[in-house]
Design an enzyme around this catalytic site. Sequence first.
Site, PDB file in Angstrom:
ATOM      1  CG  ASN A 145      -3.210  -7.478   8.084  1.00 44.41           C
ATOM      2  OD1 ASN A 145      -3.225  -6.820   9.114  1.00 44.41           O
ATOM      3  ND2 ASN A 145      -4.056  -7.252   7.085  1.00 44.41           N
ATOM      4  CD  GLU A 146      -7.882  -6.785   8.425  1.00 42.97           C
ATOM      5  OE1 GLU A 146      -8.237  -5.876   9.193  1.00 42.97           O
ATOM      6  OE2 GLU A 146      -8.149  -6.801   7.203  1.00 42.97           O
ATOM      7  CD  GLN A 204      -2.934  -1.096   2.302  1.00 46.41           C
ATOM      8  OE1 GLN A 204      -2.767  -1.870   3.227  1.00 46.41           O
ATOM      9  NE2 GLN A 204      -3.931  -0.219   2.295  1.00 46.41           N
TER      10      GLN A 204
END
Length: 402
Positions: free
Chosen positions: A153-154, A18
Amino acid sequence: MTRPVPGFLWGAATAPHQVEGNNVNSDWWVREERVPGMERSGDACDSYHRYAEDMRLLADAGLNCYRFGVEWARIEPSPGRFSRAELAHYRRMIDTALGLGLAPVVTLHHFTHPRWFAEEGGWTGDAGIERFAAYVRAVCGILDGVEWVCTINEPNMLALMAGAARAAKAAAATGDTKKWMSPTVEGAARPVLPDPDPEVGRRLADAHRAARAVLAERTDAKVGWTVANQALTATPGNEERLREIRYVREDLYLEAARGDDFVGVQSYSGQSVDENGIVPHPQGPDTTLTGNAYRPDAPGIAVRHTWDVTGGVPVVVTENGIATADDGRRVAYTAEALRHLFAAVDDGVDVRGYIHWSALDNFEWGHWGPTFGLVAVDRETFERRPKPSLAWLGEVARRGRP
């Protein structure tokens, strides 16, 4: 008045794809090139080169930790071949954080994979778990001095994406192509996110356990993974329906965190459950840029539920924030979210930190519109422009309480 918590982590977070830019060997880069309606990450925020500036902004504001990721697609560009140069790059990031007084919270996997891993079948491929464990072993060599490591992550969102990708591929084979919709978006176009794929979820739990064993053997870090928590609540008479839905969406992953050193809670908004399932977010003037309801009570609900399901595993809020162009609203949301969080602390939940999402306005998985950052970034010049919310959160961190 809420008391300060000694040693509490106060920070902000990013994810490699990101913010770094030009993650050309990842499956997400391939997806951006091919999927209709998807914006491209491109140079992103150029944090691959500007990470020291980003960290300095956080440290100068008064924060004491930075959550960032190492990018598997860079470290292992082809199967079994690990880049010493890229490992050294991420070690320099760790050293920079430590030198600035920021505790590095390092995430080993944040949604993106090497393209070759995806082509092999990903997590459900025969070699998926061992591939991940081998990558983790390679990264262990740069983790000296890192106290906090998040494996995946998640995973519940990752399992959701895997199921959605499989469905999209099947639809494309029949000529049914639909415009891309980011997994971070809900609202009128898609009122409720689909359920995560439990088959993928169980594989991810196995991968987490494998990574945890490697890290326990080779590092002194505290190890956990981070779970997306929707802060679900039951409407009257629908408690059993809530339990069913919460298991598929969250509790499968929270149960896998039992025995971990900590568990990351990532919560932005809440939703209720009635006899038909999850009630869509109401659309109104408070709706955020990702279509979520304005629910600063979500972190408090989330950490209490996580504490209960894990049987008392220490909690770090590894993500919480709001997608808004109004920075005053960001401060108001975060202030109330922290009040709810510290009310849970006062009630006995062992919360070790609060890490805001995100440090920078960044690429939000297929689109650039939602702005979560404490710092704005000019996408042409990459100039960083700290928002008032950064100074505000830094002052909260200095006080040690909301």
